[in-house]
Design an enzyme around this catalytic site. Sequence first.
Site, PDB file in Angstrom:
ATOM      1  N   SER A  91      16.251  21.214 -16.997  1.00 19.15           N
ATOM      2  CA  SER A  91      15.066  22.009 -17.305  1.00 19.15           C
ATOM      3  C   SER A  91      15.505  23.274 -18.026  1.00 19.15           C
ATOM      4  CB  SER A  91      14.350  22.371 -15.997  1.00 19.15           C
ATOM      5  OG  SER A  91      13.608  23.559 -16.163  1.00 19.15           O
ATOM      6  N   LYS A  98      17.473  21.403 -11.844  1.00 18.19           N
ATOM      7  CA  LYS A  98      16.751  20.138 -12.082  1.00 18.19           C
ATOM      8  C   LYS A  98      17.583  19.046 -12.731  1.00 18.19           C
ATOM      9  CE  LYS A  98      12.412  20.094 -12.297  1.00 18.19           C
ATOM     10  NZ  LYS A  98      11.496  19.286 -11.534  1.00 18.19           N
ATOM     11  N   GLU A 132      10.417   8.214 -17.135  1.00 14.61           N
ATOM     12  CA  GLU A 132       9.041   8.654 -17.407  1.00 14.61           C
ATOM     13  C   GLU A 132       8.584   8.219 -18.795  1.00 14.61           C
ATOM     14  OE1 GLU A 132       8.369  12.847 -15.371  1.00 14.61           O
ATOM     15  OE2 GLU A 132      10.335  12.691 -16.288  1.00 14.61           O
ATOM     16  N   HIS A 138       0.825  -1.219   0.000  1.00 16.04           N
ATOM     17  CA  HIS A 138       0.000   0.000   0.000  1.00 16.04           C
ATOM     18  C   HIS A 138       0.857   1.266   0.000  1.00 16.04           C
ATOM     19  CE1 HIS A 138      -3.250  -2.765   1.250  1.00 16.04           C
ATOM     20  NE2 HIS A 138      -2.303  -3.281   2.011  1.00 16.04           N
TER      21      HIS A 138
END
Length: 462
Positions: free
Chosen positions: A279, A285, A292, A158
């Site tokens: 970025s 970043k 992804e 969970h």
Amino acid sequence: MKHKKLWSGRFENLNAEITEKISASINFDARLYRQDIRGSIAHASMLLKIGVLTQEEHGKIVQGLNEILAEIDEGNFEFSRSLEDVHMNIEYALTQKIGDAGKKLHTARSRNDQVTLDLRLYLRDECELIRALLADLIEALVTKAEAHLDVIMPAYTHMQVAQPVRFSHHMLAHAWALVRDMKRMDDAIASSMAMPLGAGACAGVNYPNDRDFLKEALGFSSITPNSMDTVSDRDYVLDFLYFAAVLGMHLSRMAEELVLWSTSEFRFVRLSDAVTTGSSIMPQKRNPDVAELIRGKSGRLYGNLISLLVTLKGLPLTYNRDMQEDKEPVFDSVDTVKLCIEGMKEMIAGMEVNAEAMRAAVSSNYSTATDLADYLAQKGVPFRRAHEIVGSIVKHCEKTKTDFFSLSVSDLRNFSDAFGDDAADALNPISSTERKLSQGGTSLREVKHQIDAIKKLISKKE
Ligand code: ARG
């Protein structure tokens, strides 16, 4: 350049531009040229064997096809849309090259059995490459596991801290899923291993085609048993697309963990510069774009499977032109799966493991509460009761902001007389992993056993 259609004998007028545009598949099926030529050479040899071709005609055909193969390999071949597909383009070029002998090649064959042959050979070839890539990825996971055998981290259920496990055990959990993918790929290949030539357009052909000869020549394990089913069947393509979809799902789950683990909140791993991007506005970043995109690409892998299932669903037997729509999903799944496996391998191989952050997460979240309950159970307290006692210890720690791991034996005795001097060890995350006695658990012995087993499986496949 416009060409006269090879099937135009019964027509008086030309096709409309839109008909040509919607029918043509050459812009994507050209990639079947190697398999198409391999199939045609075998077919020509069979035609020689049954007396349809003379030795001389056969020689010319084989030489012509080999020349075409070299021309395409070298980029010196011009495919034409007005010749529709890879089969027609190659046949036309052959006839241009060697004259009338070329026109005999399509005897006792239809594009309907030809195209399913090409696709079967194509998937077999591609799966060999995919197998090697998958083996590399599994090896990268095993190597990471071996390099960090004793690093302890929380396992989650969970998405809440559950129990301490070895990081190596977690890496191997993903490796086992990929081992199953390999098996699923082998099953997909097995369903493509029946030789289809000889089905003709749908009813068989008016020649005594030696189908066993073709089976041997092209490395199949059987011949298809029914000509109508042969030209209608794309199950083996679906099997491949299903394999690709499930593999995509596994890679997506791995990618999701890497995204999570590389956040500044988790810091379990640091992905290498090779697989992170910056970025355009935020200078600090390091984004996990590769992870992804692998997660995102699972969507198209599912889509490709669904797309072909839906295309096939309403088709009457036998061949229908709708079936040409099978190619782009297959090609896309082949390309996508290769990209994703390679991307994942690069991430796993280059990732730094932060044992400190993992230890902190496993130490501050009651991860050994189950071990403490098991300790009491071994001292004769019924497990349900033990569960309740440890629950009240956790409640106490939360209320008093006490660290679970700093509880002394006398603290524990306030909750149960069954706690002895050895109770503190029950709270230790490392000894927790070693108390997992069951096969397939996270103990060092079992992790090493898994590593050996996976290594054996992988070396057998290569
Ligand atoms: N290009 C077609 C396909 O990919 C194969 C040719 C069959 N065409 C036909 N008109 N029977 O399915």
